[in-house]
Design a protein around this motif. Sequence first.
Motif, short mmCIF file in Angstrom:
data_model
loop_
_atom_site.label_atom_id
_atom_site.label_comp_id
_atom_site.label_asym_id
_atom_site.label_seq_id
_atom_site.Cartn_x
_atom_site.Cartn_y
_atom_site.Cartn_z
N THR B 181 0.85 -1.19 0.00
CA THR B 181 0.00 0.00 0.00
C THR B 181 0.89 1.24 0.00
O THR B 181 1.76 1.37 0.85
CB THR B 181 -0.89 -0.01 1.26
N GLY B 182 0.67 2.10 -0.97
CA GLY B 182 1.50 3.30 -1.06
C GLY B 182 2.66 3.13 -2.02
O GLY B 182 3.40 4.09 -2.25
N GLY B 183 2.82 1.93 -2.57
CA GLY B 183 3.87 1.74 -3.57
C GLY B 183 4.95 0.77 -3.13
O GLY B 183 5.16 0.55 -1.94
N GLY B 184 5.61 0.18 -4.12
CA GLY B 184 6.66 -0.79 -3.82
C GLY B 184 6.12 -2.20 -3.71
O GLY B 184 4.92 -2.44 -3.81
N GLN B 185 7.05 -3.13 -3.54
CA GLN B 185 6.67 -4.53 -3.42
C GLN B 185 7.39 -5.19 -2.26
O GLN B 185 8.44 -4.74 -1.82
CB GLN B 185 7.04 -5.28 -4.70
N ALA B 186 6.78 -6.25 -1.77
CA ALA B 186 7.41 -7.06 -0.73
C ALA B 186 7.05 -8.51 -0.98
O ALA B 186 6.32 -8.82 -1.93
CB ALA B 186 6.95 -6.62 0.65
N ALA B 187 7.56 -9.37 -0.12
CA ALA B 187 7.28 -10.79 -0.31
C ALA B 187 7.28 -11.51 1.03
O ALA B 187 7.89 -11.06 2.01
CB ALA B 187 8.33 -11.42 -1.22
N ASP B 188 6.56 -12.62 1.06
CA ASP B 188 6.77 -13.61 2.11
C ASP B 188 7.75 -14.63 1.55
O ASP B 188 7.60 -15.08 0.40
CB ASP B 188 5.45 -14.28 2.49
N ILE B 189 8.75 -14.97 2.34
CA ILE B 189 9.79 -15.87 1.85
C ILE B 189 9.87 -17.08 2.77
O ILE B 189 10.04 -16.92 3.99
CB ILE B 189 11.17 -15.17 1.82
N THR B 190 9.76 -18.26 2.19
CA THR B 190 9.89 -19.49 2.98
C THR B 190 11.26 -20.12 2.74
O THR B 190 11.69 -20.26 1.59
CB THR B 190 8.79 -20.49 2.58
N PHE B 191 11.92 -20.44 3.84
CA PHE B 191 13.21 -21.12 3.75
C PHE B 191 12.99 -22.55 4.23
O PHE B 191 12.67 -22.78 5.40
CB PHE B 191 14.25 -20.42 4.63
N ASP B 192 13.17 -23.48 3.33
CA ASP B 192 12.91 -24.88 3.65
C ASP B 192 14.20 -25.67 3.49
O ASP B 192 14.61 -26.00 2.37
CB ASP B 192 11.80 -25.39 2.69
N ASN B 193 14.86 -25.92 4.63
CA ASN B 193 16.15 -26.61 4.60
C ASN B 193 17.13 -26.00 3.60
O ASN B 193 17.68 -26.69 2.74
CB ASN B 193 15.96 -28.10 4.28
N VAL B 194 17.30 -24.73 3.71
CA VAL B 194 18.24 -24.04 2.82
C VAL B 194 19.64 -24.20 3.41
O VAL B 194 19.94 -23.69 4.49
CB VAL B 194 17.87 -22.55 2.67
N GLN B 195 20.48 -24.92 2.70
CA GLN B 195 21.79 -25.25 3.24
C GLN B 195 22.80 -24.16 2.86
O GLN B 195 23.04 -23.89 1.70
CB GLN B 195 22.25 -26.61 2.73
N LEU B 196 23.39 -23.54 3.90
CA LEU B 196 24.37 -22.49 3.68
C LEU B 196 25.70 -22.92 4.28
O LEU B 196 25.80 -24.02 4.83
CB LEU B 196 23.89 -21.19 4.34
N THR B 197 26.69 -22.03 4.17
CA THR B 197 28.01 -22.38 4.72
C THR B 197 28.46 -21.30 5.69
O THR B 197 27.86 -20.21 5.77
CB THR B 197 29.06 -22.48 3.60
N GLN B 198 29.51 -21.59 6.40
CA GLN B 198 30.12 -20.63 7.32
C GLN B 198 30.41 -19.31 6.61
O GLN B 198 30.23 -18.24 7.17
CB GLN B 198 31.41 -21.25 7.87
N ASN B 199 30.81 -19.42 5.36
CA ASN B 199 31.13 -18.24 4.56
C ASN B 199 29.97 -17.29 4.39
O ASN B 199 30.14 -16.08 4.24
CB ASN B 199 31.59 -18.68 3.16
N ASP B 200 28.75 -17.84 4.38
CA ASP B 200 27.56 -17.01 4.16
C ASP B 200 27.17 -16.25 5.43
O ASP B 200 26.31 -15.39 5.38
CB ASP B 200 26.37 -17.88 3.73
N CYS B 201 27.78 -16.64 6.54
CA CYS B 201 27.37 -16.07 7.82
C CYS B 201 28.14 -14.79 8.12
O CYS B 201 29.35 -14.81 8.31
CB CYS B 201 27.59 -17.10 8.93
#
Lengths: 355, 355, 398, 398
Positions: B181-201
């Motif tokens: 409302t008022g402009g722009g966009q957003a999202a709901d984001i689901t993370f389902d067992n998204v495997q990351l690494t120490q580097n991403d932290c």
Amino acid sequence: MNFELSDEQRMLQDTLRRMLDDSGDSAWSQLAEQGIFAALFSEDNGGLGGSGFDLSIVFEELGRAGTTDPIIESVLVCGRLIASLAADSHSELLGRIVAGDVQLAFAHSETTSRYELNRVETHADHHCLNGVKSVVVNANAAHLFLVSARIAGDVADSSGIALYLVPVNTPGITVVNYELTGGGQAADITFDNVQLTQNDCLSTDALIAIDSATAAAIVALCAQTLGAMETTVSMTCEYMRTRQQFGRPLATFQALAHRLADMLIEVEQARSAVILAAGHLDADAHSRDLHASAAKNLLGRIGKLIAEESIQMHGGIGMTDEYRLGHFAKRIIMADHRYGDVDFHLERFIALSKT
Amino acid sequence: MNFELSDEQRMLQDTLRRMLDDSGDSAWSQLAEQGIFAALFSEDNGGLGGSGFDLSIVFEELGRAGTTDPIIESVLVCGRLIASLAADSHSELLGRIVAGDVQLAFAHSETTSRYELNRVETHADHHCLNGVKSVVVNANAAHLFLVSARIAGDVADSSGIALYLVPVNTPGITVVNYELTGGGQAADITFDNVQLTQNDCLSTDALIAIDSATAAAIVALCAQTLGAMETTVSMTCEYMRTRQQFGRPLATFQALAHRLADMLIEVEQARSAVILAAGHLDADAHSRDLHASAAKNLLGRIGKLIAEESIQMHGGIGMTDEYRLGHFAKRIIMADHRYGDVDFHLERFIALSKT
Amino acid sequence: MELNYSAEDIEFRDEVRAFLAESLQSSLADKVALGLSLSKTEYEDWHARLQARGWLAPNWPKQFGGGEWEAVKRHIFDEECALANAPRIVPFGLAMLGPVLHKFGSTAQQNYWLPRILNGDDWWCQGYSEPGAGSDLVALNTKAVRDADHYIVNGQKTWTTLGQHANMIFCLVRTDSEAKAQEGISFLLIDMNTPGVEVRPIVLIDGSVEVNEIWFSDVRVPIENLVGEENKGWTYAKYLLTHERTNIAGVGFARAGLAAVKRFASKEYSGGKPLIENPLFAARLAEIEIDLMAMATTNLRILSNASGTQAPSVESSMLKVKGTIIRQAINDLMRRAAGPNAVPFASEELEHSQLQVGPIRAGRVSMQYFNNRKLSIYGGSNEIQRQIIAKDALGGGR
Amino acid sequence: MELNYSAEDIEFRDEVRAFLAESLQSSLADKVALGLSLSKTEYEDWHARLQARGWLAPNWPKQFGGGEWEAVKRHIFDEECALANAPRIVPFGLAMLGPVLHKFGSTAQQNYWLPRILNGDDWWCQGYSEPGAGSDLVALNTKAVRDADHYIVNGQKTWTTLGQHANMIFCLVRTDSEAKAQEGISFLLIDMNTPGVEVRPIVLIDGSVEVNEIWFSDVRVPIENLVGEENKGWTYAKYLLTHERTNIAGVGFARAGLAAVKRFASKEYSGGKPLIENPLFAARLAEIEIDLMAMATTNLRILSNASGTQAPSVESSMLKVKGTIIRQAINDLMRRAAGPNAVPFASEELEHSQLQVGPIRAGRVSMQYFNNRKLSIYGGSNEIQRQIIAKDALGGGR
């Protein structure tokens, strides 16, 4: 559903309006002579009315006229407490209260109790009374004090609050009188080892009765404030019609006219709240208190608007002691400081809404 | 004491005002090209400014022009988080953010977190991410998500919140986009067992950095809302001067003129609150947050007044999608729903005032 | 931008604090804090202390014995005095007549009257408002008719603040009844001991006596007491009205009031807890505090932009409206805080007594609430100010 | 006085409840509660159900197929429908045109048009407002020129609610341009399928399409579609405006809205506790609830005094202002309750989808907040109502 007054109620209203039309600040003796106090009590208690609407009719007229007599405290509250607590032995006293022959003062609130009816530090051990009561209205004119004192429990406990009927000249009592803003008098009363007897004790657990009498006081005070607001608003209308500024009547200034419109709307809101509280005075305690708190909150909010805006629209003249308006404004504002203010009753309304 | 802008700041303001004068809702590419984002960062972080006043100048102009680009979320908040948390390895990323070459989205808030920055249910165990983020602004355009996840403690603990930098196309991510409302966009984001690494932290204890970035966002959003209110009020003045009703301009109706006067007074109050918040952005956290909360509370209250009164004075036309006014009104009201509303910040102000 | 005071400002502030700590008796400060009336002597004594320090006339040009302070310095001084509950400087001679004489008075008038103001030889009051005029100051009927080297003045003034203490009054009088409303007005200095001057107090609803009616019956005023030109008085009056507004926001008073509310509400208990911890009370308090923080900054912004002593009209109108709203809200909060103890009428006698009763605890909070309803009425009502603000934004609109 | 409903009233209320439980589909009620647009068919179907029960035209005289209900009965019906989230009765034919035809229509017009309204044969819309007129309804420029047995209509109407569904429009048109503003206006019934009528939707800031512009270019209207006398249309229009206001307080809508806020705030958590237990939120809610209790009683007081269907002007102006303030405050509270979830633009598409995302939780609360800003603008803006109230109290004042 019906919002019409009964014939008796209409007659009561007319009688009062005529009677008060030329009374000054005090109408006590006239009211007593005309037997008006009987309207505040049920037939069982030696009265001729006693419903919430009887109360609202009487006190709205007193408020309109600007009466400052402490009828709520002396007659209504003390009378109702005695009616609900005292044995038959006191029915003669009640009769004299209704007739206006004896005056009482309810010595309950204390300097630190604020609006909490259950907070009583004054205590009685073996009927020996010690403590200080504050802002006791009508102490100066009273023949008897109705004094609350703790006989058991902690300072804020609901149970363990006794009520004593104490002649004002009992040894050990010191009274410091002062005036009240908006009219009337009150006192701080010190009880220093005042020795009483079992006979003087009306109740050993009086909070429920105090709650109930306070609900009646709230209906009465709200109605009285409504009456005062009616006078205030009608004085403001009259002033706006006649007062010239920049060569034309204030009434023609749209910014003021629109603010006046909001005042008129809110006075009708206040009237409705008084009707609701009056109509639920004899309901169960929960419903009674919910509507009483709603009314007291709303009247406090609207009262502030009406008092402040009326003074503002009058300008300087509205602030002078000589002109009646300011006195009504003071009574309207001070009503917020008695029997619980806007915030106290909003919180109570919230608590009651949950249950 | 001095309330004058520096020469550089005045130039920045002039440049922006001219640039935005004929931009539409979106000015991202122009802003990026002209290097405006550099004003939001200190020289240490590859910028040319970064003070509270630099922020307030930029976002006030964006608000005046009605820009709906998610610069606060994508550039300011994400940029500041990376600047304060990431090792040198990420300075290249920061440079690309400042240059406008890469877009981010801060995936922090959740459906039940309301305005509490510490309330994080999304969790990461051994860098495996599970949870749902809600109303993530700019998710549609982002190349990278900056995701908060709990690695220790209870749902509302202050410590134990980690931050991950996650490419949007990482397996296990589902995005549902919607408009705001008022402009722009957003999202709901689901993370389902998204495997990351120490580097991403980026951090294993990020709340202090999030608080700090949010304080900057509040200054920016308040300034942007101030700008929107300026436009709204000036449109209302213009409308009142020209619009005829009952044969004369609205400006001649005193009731409206006096309400306009109150609006003008309050916009000056809002401006002062923004100045105070901007001037304390780099102060200690207590003072920074106290002034940020004061501003956010006040802008919320004043925004409601300005948005509602502007629409009311315009009448029907103010409610149409075709006319710009309503869009500004929407942005002003919606600003109250981001980074804490009137009540949230009043309570925080009260809490901070005690200490 | 720089929100903080300069080192020089802070040094000056500390000087003021030191002076107040030394020169302001705590019993006097207590009276001010309670809103009690001060005696004429108490005011005069305070003026003398300030004059001895060279701080009585900060806005006056140096040539007339003033300080020519810049606005921020003046603000610091006003705020510190308010926070310390110092008596206010009685403005009629110093802030009102003084600037008019500086600009429009003859050399003889300047030489005679200005030192007397600084030395406290005269107590001036203001004769502007008349019954029936209200916000419409031009609607005045007091007449001055020339009779050789005197004017004969007949008429009535009202709302004359502290007129009961005054020996001199500066008056707007009509010297030409044929002329249009704003023309035909002259600015006269009148000795109140002249036969035919009568002062009658007006009691206000809070019981205070601070304003008066002043009656003139065939009062003879020497023509040398005419300021400037005959029939040009409205010009001088408008100039004065602008000066009346230099401390119009009342930031210092508001801060002192808010501090008093906080102190009181920390000691007052409600439901077994300090009132200040009650969420509704705390919310009301915080909103006002936030409003005041912003207003104080608005005030400084405007002061630091204003050149010299003359406040710009629209901005000072904004400060007047918002400043009075905030101060009245603080008075309102204080009476709420006092609860049932706000109802007793705290007469001055009761205050001065040593009785430890309800009224003493709450002080004069209701009186101050009612008394300060005046803030939005006098000095150009808030409605007049809104008119000025709207007209500025909308152009010729009414 | 008797604040409670009579046994008869309660019996009727139970009848209404039973009817609603049986006839109102929960999926439809959910759409109404969410503030979603209803389709033309959904409205028509609801009308048909009410007509089958004999409750479609409670205010109409019995001779025309109405119920002639007294005010309290009507109030009970309206309130129960609102609390159950029933679709509103589209008022243009039933509440607006109907009463005008009852009083001013010819027998032929009554016989032809009234049954068609009850049977849902026509969907009427209202052609009053024009661009540039705003609150000044008399300022209208749409012209009708007599040409033998037709009027030729040219001009433009705007803010025509649900005009996109309508096949008929009742219009105020100017038939005498020489006459004074309120004279020279006539009341015409126009078939929207006539060549030259064009409907253009106006999109509002909440994304809704409920109002329209309607253009007339040389539209030929048979003279038998003139209601009453030529040039007397303003009389009929004023009569209609009074009737438009019978359910003006919107008590039922307000109660339904407040109940929705309470439900939502009991489930929404803030700081680990239900939002409804937050002291500031609870205080806002309680104040509105207290206002609404009083307003509902004001409404009943006025209704029970009003004779028949005509609402008294000043009282209904009071109800309009207070009613809209309360309803807007409820919308405001609801959007606050939703917190950050109020920001997503809950498009109808998203609502209809099965996605369990933020927007679905909060529903269309922001949309309803913005949409209901109209309440204080249309049907005579709150400023117009204040003018009426003040004029009544002050006499001739503007």
